[in-house]
Structures are given as C-alpha cells and as structure tokens.
Write a protein that holds these residues in place. Structure first.
Motif, PDB file in Angstrom:
ATOM      1  N   UNK A   1       5.201  -4.466   7.503  1.00 27.28           N
ATOM      2  CA  UNK A   1       6.223  -4.355   6.283  1.00 27.28           C
ATOM      3  C   UNK A   1       5.594  -4.069   5.331  1.00 27.28           C
ATOM      4  N   UNK A   2       5.474  -2.541   5.096  1.00 32.08           N
ATOM      5  CA  UNK A   2       4.473  -1.776   4.072  1.00 32.08           C
ATOM      6  C   UNK A   2       4.719  -2.404   2.693  1.00 32.08           C
ATOM      7  N   UNK A   3       6.021  -2.901   2.271  1.00 31.99           N
ATOM      8  CA  UNK A   3       6.253  -3.172   1.013  1.00 31.99           C
ATOM      9  C   UNK A   3       5.391  -4.682   0.593  1.00 31.99           C
ATOM     10  N   UNK A   4       5.123  -5.311   1.533  1.00 36.51           N
ATOM     11  CA  UNK A   4       4.548  -6.740   1.335  1.00 36.51           C
ATOM     12  C   UNK A   4       3.099  -6.651   1.777  1.00 36.51           C
ATOM     13  N   UNK A   5       2.372  -5.570   2.201  1.00 32.18           N
ATOM     14  CA  UNK A   5       1.109  -5.765   2.957  1.00 32.18           C
ATOM     15  C   UNK A   5       0.122  -4.881   1.975  1.00 32.18           C
ATOM     16  N   UNK A   6      -0.977  -5.922   1.870  1.00 31.37           N
ATOM     17  CA  UNK A   6      -2.144  -5.153   1.127  1.00 31.37           C
ATOM     18  C   UNK A   6      -3.326  -5.068   1.935  1.00 31.37           C
ATOM     19  N   UNK A   7      -3.812  -3.948   2.100  1.00 35.79           N
ATOM     20  CA  UNK A   7      -4.808  -3.607   2.865  1.00 35.79           C
ATOM     21  C   UNK A   7      -6.314  -3.747   2.216  1.00 35.79           C
ATOM     22  N   UNK A   8      -7.073  -4.699   2.878  1.00 34.15           N
ATOM     23  CA  UNK A   8      -8.117  -5.256   2.335  1.00 34.15           C
ATOM     24  C   UNK A   8      -9.465  -4.331   2.759  1.00 34.15           C
ATOM     25  N   UNK A   9      -9.988  -3.633   1.918  1.00 36.28           N
ATOM     26  CA  UNK A   9     -11.250  -2.555   2.560  1.00 36.28           C
ATOM     27  C   UNK A   9     -12.237  -3.595   2.483  1.00 36.28           C
ATOM     28  N   UNK A  10     -13.266  -3.581   3.651  1.00 31.81           N
ATOM     29  CA  UNK A  10     -14.333  -4.453   3.751  1.00 31.81           C
ATOM     30  C   UNK A  10     -15.392  -3.811   3.066  1.00 31.81           C
ATOM     31  N   UNK A  11     -16.247  -4.762   2.614  1.00 34.11           N
ATOM     32  CA  UNK A  11     -17.569  -4.375   1.547  1.00 34.11           C
ATOM     33  C   UNK A  11     -18.420  -3.349   2.462  1.00 34.11           C
ATOM     34  N   UNK A  12     -18.897  -2.383   2.073  1.00 32.81           N
ATOM     35  CA  UNK A  12     -19.829  -1.545   2.645  1.00 32.81           C
ATOM     36  C   UNK A  12     -19.043  -0.376   3.368  1.00 32.81           C
ATOM     37  N   UNK A  13     -17.774  -0.046   3.369  1.00 36.18           N
ATOM     38  CA  UNK A  13     -17.221   0.978   4.051  1.00 36.18           C
ATOM     39  C   UNK A  13     -17.422   2.289   3.309  1.00 36.18           C
ATOM     40  N   UNK A  14     -17.983   3.208   4.038  1.00 35.78           N
ATOM     41  CA  UNK A  14     -18.111   4.579   3.446  1.00 35.78           C
ATOM     42  C   UNK A  14     -17.095   5.265   2.940  1.00 35.78           C
ATOM     43  N   UNK A  15     -17.110   5.678   1.870  1.00 35.81           N
ATOM     44  CA  UNK A  15     -15.838   6.408   1.281  1.00 35.81           C
ATOM     45  C   UNK A  15     -16.001   8.019   1.723  1.00 35.81           C
ATOM     46  N   UNK A  16     -15.714   8.288   2.910  1.00 35.98           N
ATOM     47  CA  UNK A  16     -15.906   9.751   3.411  1.00 35.98           C
ATOM     48  C   UNK A  16     -14.272  10.358   2.894  1.00 35.98           C
TER      49      UNK A  16
END
Length: 424
Positions: A94-109
């Motif tokens: 349910x995209x209007x209510x989901x926040x995606x949590x980017x884990x520490x150290x993920x390379x921003x390619x």
C-alpha cells in the motif's frame, strides 16, 4: 498475485519466518507508524541469512495475508537493501502508507538513485537509517529522503545534539529509535525529534501518589462485580449509574470485530447476551481506553494490550481447541500484562487488587505455566531484536509452526486495530 511473486514466495518456505511490528509514536504519544520486523528462523547458524535479504520473500508471503492488516491505519516502515529495492515487490504494497528504510552503508549508485526516484513518483517515501550527514552517499540520497532515523543506543547524546539540527535544516523528519526509557524520550523531545520508536511507553514508570481517574475506578468496581456472584440486575445498575461508561460499553460491544449478528441496544442486553467473561474483556479494554481519550490519536498502550490479549487468545484456541474458558483466560493474561505500565503500579499490587486465578497470577508475575509460556512468546515477538534466539524454541515448546504464528499475528493485529478505533 503475479507469477513472479509466486516464485518469490516459493524461494524459501514460509514456515521459516515470523514478523513483528515496533511502534513509532509522535510527539503527543499517539501512534504514527510501525517498523515492520521480519525474521527468518535458520535451522543452524550456517544458514543465517541477512534480515533484509529475507524481507522480500516474507513480504510476498505477508502480502498474501494482507500487509494492510498488519499496518492498520498507520505508516509501515520496511527495511530495504539494493536487492530488495530492485525487486518487483512494490506492486503488493500500500504505497501511500509505506516508508522504505534504506539500510546504512548502501552505495548510492546511479541505478539505485534512479530506482528511488522512480518509486518516489509512485508515492513511496524513504527513510535513512543511522545516517552520518557528511558521508558522500548520504549527501546524494538526502534530497530524496523524508525521514532520518538515529539510534539512541549507539549514538551518544552529544552526537545526537550535533546531528539533529543539521538534518532539521534540510527539513527532514527525525525519528529517534531504540528508545527504552522515559528519560531518553524526554531528551529527544527536547532536541526536536518528530517521532520516537521503542517500547518505553510500555515500561511501568512507578509514580508515587498517582491517582486513578474516577471512570477507571468505576470500571474496576464493575469488574469486581462481574467476577463475583453479583446478580445481572446489580451489574446493570452499576453500569447505568455512569452514563459515559454505559455509552462507551455499548459502543465497544457493537464493534464489527465481535461479529455479532444483531446490534446490542441496552446494558441489560449486553450483560445477558455477552456473558460474564466477555463483559470482563470489554471492561479491561476500557481501562486502557479511558486515559487515551485525552488525545484523539491511537493509544500505543491500548493497541499493544489488545494485540497481546487477542494473540494469546488465538494461540490458546489453536493449542487447546474447544476449551473456550482457556482462550478467555489467555486474553485476560495478555491484556492484564501491561496494567503495571497503565497504572504505574507494580504487578504484584495489581494481582492483589484485581481478583485473578492462580494460573493468571503465575503467568503475570513469573511467566510460568501454559499462559506464562504464551505471554513470553508474545513479548519475544515484540522485542525480537533482543529475543531473536528465543522465538523458535518457544514455538517448538508449544508445538506451533511459525506459519501458523504469522497467520494468528495478522489476525490479532487486525482485530486490535478495529477494536481500538471503536474504543477511543
């Protein structure tokens, strides 16, 4: 569900998973969201997979049960790594209510930044976990981020004091996570944090001289009438003496969560149709609901208590089928297990004030016996980051699979959210 998701769901057996939801509160102590915690249960240490890698498979399974039921009306925070971000899992969320949590150290390619930008256009929002503002990848990600999470367990107060204003200047919402005490909550409140994650609100802060509200006292008196041999007419009179209590009780017992075919229109009907044990259940819920009325947002303690009560009841129904009495006692154990936090009173005092059978007292005070085992399991699921190694042994002890557990958890979350909407 698509063919791809079926394949994803088959990659790992669902019985190897269980889930939890950790509350995220706003500055007024109302429920804002949950971090969804997914765990796989390896057979041996060599099979331990990363929690995030397991997430995609578990979401596919949970989506079949309905992730919306787990999140309720709140926001759902999900940990994702590069692999999960690039998967097709997002069609089930349910995209209007989901926040995606980017884990520490993920390379921003570039491919990762493009993917985040694309998901943002579809309504998903993003959080950065344990970010250091000077890190190059953080600088690249920051424009696409709505929330920043800072861990009070690993970060000294001096670092939080420095970092918080720097992220605030970029207009990011700040979430303090792993808050365990009221003092930590107060410190982060003073620093201007927007949201607070942890179970500090369920800790019994024993306050000398705290007084129960008049309506809580009325409910407690009524509970003792219900558990004693008082006549129905006496119980009815007691309820009717408090107009607000009578109104709230009738509203609660008519919640769709009960599944009554006909509306209950009077106190006498409620007493007659529901029976003593069911009436006891709604009075217990009302004890938590009354203080929650001060704010209109959902009370996290009420949600946690009703979820525990319902999960224990469902577990007891599954393990001791046909023994309605056992399931009802299990509900009482679950909901009473947070009354020390509700009243700011030691549990030993509560079991003296509220008459309970020995099995309930042993479960509440020592986590022993059948009901104590159920309560221990529920608490381990809530705090799975600390009790990860205890969940599977507890399930084995009770002879229940984690597939069954997930099904019962989702049902408990849904029931609790529905009841709480009616309760306050």
């Amino acid at each position: 569900m698509s063919h791809d998701s079926d394949l994803m769901a088959q990659q790992m057996p669902v019985r190897d998973f269980y889930l939890g939801r950790q509350p995220i509160l706003d500055r007024q102590q109302g429920l804002y969201g949950y971090e969804m915690l997914f765990r796989n249960a390896p057979v041996n240490v060599a099979e331990i997979d990363s929690d995030v890698a397991a997430t995609a498979t578990v979401i596919a399974h949970t989506a079949q049960l309905g992730l919306e039921k787990v999140i309720g009306d709140a926001h759902g925070f999900l940990n994702v790594d590069a692999e999960v971000l690039m998967s097709d899992i997002f069609v089930f969320l349910p995209r209007e209510r989901v926040v995606l949590e980017i884990v520490e150290g993920m390379a921003a390619s570039k491919s990762m930044l493009d993917r985040i930008a694309d998901l943002s256009t579809h309504g998903f929002r993003f959080a950065l976990d344990d970010a250091r503002i000077d890190a190059p990848d953080v600088q690249l990600l920051l424009p696409m981020i709505d929330y920043v999470k800072l861990d009070v367990r690993t970060m000294p107060l001096a670092s939080l004091t420095t970092l918080a204003p720097r992220f605030q200047r970029h207009h990011k919402k700040l979430i303090a996570e792993k808050i365990e005490t009221r003092e930590e909550f107060e410190a982060c409140l003073d620093l201007g944090f927007d949201y607070f994650q942890g179970y500090y609100f369920s800790r019994p802060a024993v306050i000398s001289g705290r007084k129960l509200s008049p309506s809580q006292l009325t409910v407690l008196e009524l509970m003792s009438l219900v558990t004693s041999d008082a006549d129905n007419i006496e119980i009815e009179r007691a309820v009717k003496r408090d107009v607000t209590l009578a109104f709230n009780l009738l509203r609660l017992v008519n919640t769709p969560a009960i599944g009554m075919r006909h509306r209950i229109d009077s106190v006498s009907q409620a007493v007659t149709i529901l029976g003593r044990r069911q009436l006891q259940r709604w009075l217990q819920i009302m004890l938590y609901a009354e203080p929650a009325r001060r704010g209109s947002s959902m009370s996290p303690l009420l949600l946690l208590a009703t979820t525990r009560g319902r999960l224990l009841e469902l577990l007891a129904q599954r393990l001791r089928p046909g023994q309605r009495n056992v399931a009802e006692i299990a509900f009482t154990v679950g909901i009473m297990s947070l009354m020390d936090a509700l009243f700011g009173t030691p549990m030993t005092d509560i079991v003296e004030q509220i008459p309970v059978i020995d099995e309930v007292a042993h479960a509440l005070l020592r986590r022993t016996g059948f009901f104590g085992d159920l309560l221990h399991l529920a608490e381990c699921i809530e705090r799975m980051e600390e009790c990860d190694d205890q969940v599977m042994p507890a399930l084995r002890e009770l002879a229940i699979s984690s597939e069954e557990l997930i099904e019962l958890e989702v049902a408990a979350f849904e029931w609790s959210d529905e009841v709480v909407r009616f309760a306050i």
